[in-house]
Design a protein around this motif. Structure first.
Motif: not given
Ligand code: CDP
Ligand code: CDP
Length: 205
Positions: A36-53
């Motif tokens: 869950l944390y890896r998938a969230t972190g991965r989305r932030t690498l693409g520019g998504t806000d962490p909480v939104e991700a």
């Protein structure tokens, strides 16, 4: 029947391997909460806000190919320090544990925060060198171009950040059983964990 097994510990200690085998042995469901944390972190690498991700995480995000890369692991550890990210992922994890039929969850804060009433709590450890060697071998086998020293640096940086954060830090629950797998084969580690769960199941059934 609700029966929850919480398996926590530092990076690459063997939590996932033990959790999958225990879940299979007892016919329980298994949730690797690190994903869950890896998938969230991965989305932030693409520019998504962490909480939104974290709030909009979808099943497909948990199946991305590169979730196991050290770059994504670092991003996971950074977003994992944010209380709002942890809050956004909380209900899903608790619902998974409570769904009945038995559940194994592995992560950092399962025994302390997510499932403080878990029937079994294991804190799985191994020395830094053993963990780095195992994870390095695993990553190289999966085709990653990475040195042992780089793996060691990833594990140490994450363990330090995960232990130091104010919200749900990496630490054993007071009532957790410690399982040091440094000198154990995978088979012995799994057998030991199954024995601990079996003893607890015998008490409640
Ligand atoms: O889930 P976690 O990051 O704690 O560890 P893992 O992915 O289950 O294990 C990390 C690596 O160590 C995997 O390649 C396992 O096969 C290996 N391992 C091992 O060699 N001996 C053990 N007793 C446990 C795991
Ligand atoms: O497999 P490994 O132990 O290397 O990592 P993981 O379990 O997939 O977790 C990746 C990162 O997610 C960790 O370094 C933590 O920062 C975070 N995490 C967390 O904070 N809480 C959890 N319950 C699970 C993972």
């Amino acid at each position: 029947m609700s029966f929850t097994i919480a398996i926590d510990g530092p990076a690459a200690a063997g939590k996932g391997t033990i959790s999958r085998a225990v879940a299979e042995h007892f016919g329980f469901a298994h949730l690797d909460t690190g994903l869950l944390y890896r998938a969230t972190g991965r989305r932030t690498l693409g520019g998504t806000d962490p909480v939104e991700a974290a709030r909009t995480l979808a099943a497909a995000d948990l199946e991305a190919d590169d979730l196991r890369s050290p770059e994504v692991a670092q991003a996971a550890s950074r977003v994992a320090a944010l209380p709002d990210v942890r809050q956004a992922l909380l209900d899903f994890q608790r619902a998974f544990a409570a769904r009945g039929g038995g559940a194994v969850l592995d992560g950092r804060d399962i025994g302390t925060v997510i499932c403080p009433e878990a029937e079994v709590k294991l804190f799985v450890t191994a020395s830094d060198e053993v963990r780095a060697r195992r994870r390095h071998k695993e990553l190289v086998e999966k085709g990653h171009d990475i040195t042992y020293d780089e793996v060691m640096a990833d594990l140490r940086a994450r363990d330090a950040r995960d232990s130091a954060r104010a919200t749900a830090p990496l630490k054993p629950a007071e009532d957790a059983t410690q399982l040091d797998t440094s000198e154990m084969t995978i088979a012995t580690a799994i057998e030991t964990a199954i024995g601990i769960v079996q003893a607890r199941l015998a008490l409640v059934s």
